[in-house]
Scaffold this motif. Structure first.
Motif, PDB file in Angstrom:
ATOM      1  N   ALA A  24      58.785  48.571  17.455  1.00  0.00           N
ATOM      2  CA  ALA A  24      60.000  49.292  17.781  1.00  0.00           C
ATOM      3  C   ALA A  24      59.680  50.785  18.648  1.00  0.00           C
ATOM      4  O   ALA A  24      60.338  51.656  18.170  1.00  0.00           O
TER       5      ALA A  24
ATOM      6  N   ASN B 287      60.711  53.557  21.448  1.00  0.00           N
ATOM      7  CA  ASN B 287      61.754  54.088  22.414  1.00  0.00           C
ATOM      8  C   ASN B 287      61.246  54.046  23.745  1.00  0.00           C
ATOM      9  O   ASN B 287      60.076  53.556  24.296  1.00  0.00           O
TER      10      ASN B 287
ATOM     11  N   ILE C  42      60.900  45.461  20.088  1.00  0.00           N
ATOM     12  CA  ILE C  42      62.395  45.710  20.251  1.00  0.00           C
ATOM     13  C   ILE C  42      62.182  47.102  21.092  1.00  0.00           C
ATOM     14  O   ILE C  42      61.663  48.046  20.632  1.00  0.00           O
TER      15      ILE C  42
ATOM     16  N   LYS D  25      64.130  50.446  22.491  1.00  0.00           N
ATOM     17  CA  LYS D  25      65.417  50.917  22.390  1.00  0.00           C
ATOM     18  C   LYS D  25      65.757  51.807  23.579  1.00  0.00           C
ATOM     19  O   LYS D  25      64.780  52.683  23.775  1.00  0.00           O
TER      20      LYS D  25
ATOM     21  N   ASP E 129      69.452  47.864  23.600  1.00  0.00           N
ATOM     22  CA  ASP E 129      68.259  47.724  23.028  1.00  0.00           C
ATOM     23  C   ASP E 129      67.608  46.103  23.333  1.00  0.00           C
ATOM     24  O   ASP E 129      68.697  45.457  23.612  1.00  0.00           O
TER      25      ASP E 129
ATOM     26  N   THR F 230      69.542  41.241  24.229  1.00  0.00           N
ATOM     27  CA  THR F 230      69.760  42.374  24.421  1.00  0.00           C
ATOM     28  C   THR F 230      71.204  42.881  23.335  1.00  0.00           C
ATOM     29  O   THR F 230      72.070  41.919  23.444  1.00  0.00           O
TER      30      THR F 230
ATOM     31  N   LYS G 161      71.456  47.685  14.618  1.00  0.00           N
ATOM     32  CA  LYS G 161      72.178  48.202  15.857  1.00  0.00           C
ATOM     33  C   LYS G 161      73.374  48.620  15.405  1.00  0.00           C
ATOM     34  O   LYS G 161      74.024  49.664  15.735  1.00  0.00           O
TER      35      LYS G 161
END
Ligand SMILES: Nc1ncnc2c1ncn2[C@@H]1O[C@H](COP(=O)(O)OP(=O)(O)OP(=O)(O)O)[C@@H](O)[C@H]1O
Ligand SMILES: Cc1ncc(CO)c(N)n1
Length: 264
Positions: free
Chosen positions: A137, A139, A174, A176, A186, A196, A236
């Motif tokens: 995950a 960013n 994922i 972000k 995301d 998404t 989320k």
């Protein structure tokens, strides 16, 4: 074996409780999951930045994990701040041996801009931990660092998703989009489809520990046996609500509210 779902976080501390293992435990608790925590680094940090870091020796992290796994095997685990290569090799052993769902939050830089991982550790993260992860995950900045790409638009994100799953062999990823302009969108890719989830961007600087909290909720939901798609939706919704209701703690980038989301 306990009936209560158990999630383990292996990460650093933030003494102000907004990021790292303390934030993870709060997030797990609020999702009705029993949280366990093995500490990889102690940091002296607050909402304004990271003042110092003290790394726990890898052989002691091994002892922490041995204490946990020899007693009760958690249903899912995550890693956050892993500052050094040796820590990653130790943790990889446990993931291989116990084969539980594993969420990897590739923490490289704090919200404040401070480095939390050595540059050398990045290669080990890619070669050793990514192939073991059920979900990675990152960013946007972390996805760019992992893939060596410049990510400026959606097509770049799609390419990065595919590199991390198809080439680097993560179970899913994922990315972000919290740091993009526009909506906070995301992207989940599981090797087959891209899903998404978007939320309206909240205009705030109260985003300390959003990444930690998001991946802790993902881990908690996987510990309950939920699918990655379901866990993604809950995480989320939870993080959007938690940012909206941030309690305004500290003088800098304050933490989110770990207790405001009441959804199923
Ligand atoms: N201002 C915002 N408004 C709404 N959602 C946001 C905002 N900032 C981040 N998010 C969401 O929070 C989650 C975490 O994303 P983010 O990109 O902030 O992670 P991160 O950079 O790893 O966090 P950290 O700051 O803890 O390192 C994602 O779901 C993202 O879309
Ligand atoms: C301990 C720790 N882990 C992760 C982050 C990233 O937000 C942070 N600031 N501190």
């Amino acid at each position: 074996m306990s009936d209560l779902p158990i999630a383990l976080t292996v990460a650093g501390t933030d003494p102000t409780g907004g990021a790292g293992v303390f934030a993870d435990l709060k997030a797990m608790h609020s999702r009705d999951v029993y949280g366990m925590a093995a500490v990889t680094s102690l940091t002296a940090q607050n909402t304004m930045g990271v003042q110092d870091v003290y790394n726990i020796p890898a052989d002691f992290i091994d002892k922490e994990l041995n204490s946990i796994f020899s007693d009760e095997v958690p249903h899912a685990m995550k890693t956050g701040m892993l500052a050094e290569t040796d820590m990653m090799f130790v943790i990889a052993e446990y993931i291989r041996k116990y084969n539980i769902p594993y969420v990897m939050d590739p923490v490289m830089i704090a919200t404040s801009g401070d480095r939390l991982m050595t540059p050398e550790a990045m290669n080990t993260l890619i070669e050793t931990l990514i192939p073991l992860a059920s979900v990675v995950a990152p960013n946007l900045h972390e996805a760019a660092a992992i893939t060596g790409m410049k990510i400026t638009e959606e097509a770049d994100i799609h390419q990065a998703l595919k590199i991390i799953v198809d080439d680097m062999q993560a179970g899913s990823v994922i990315i972000k989009g919290g740091h993009l302009e526009g909506d906070a969108r995301d992207y989940l890719y599981d090797g087959q489809t891209i899903t998404t989830l978007s939320a309206k961007r909240i205009q705030t600087n109260q985003t300390h520990g959003t990444g930690c909290t998001f991946s802790a909720v993902l881990t908690a939901e996987l510990a309950k046996g939920r699918t990655i798609q379901q866990a993604f939706k809950t995480s989320k919704a939870y993080i959007t609500n938690a940012i909206e209701h941030s309690p305004g703690i500290g003088r800098g980038n304050g933490p989110v509210n770990h207790f405001s989301y009441k959804g199923e």
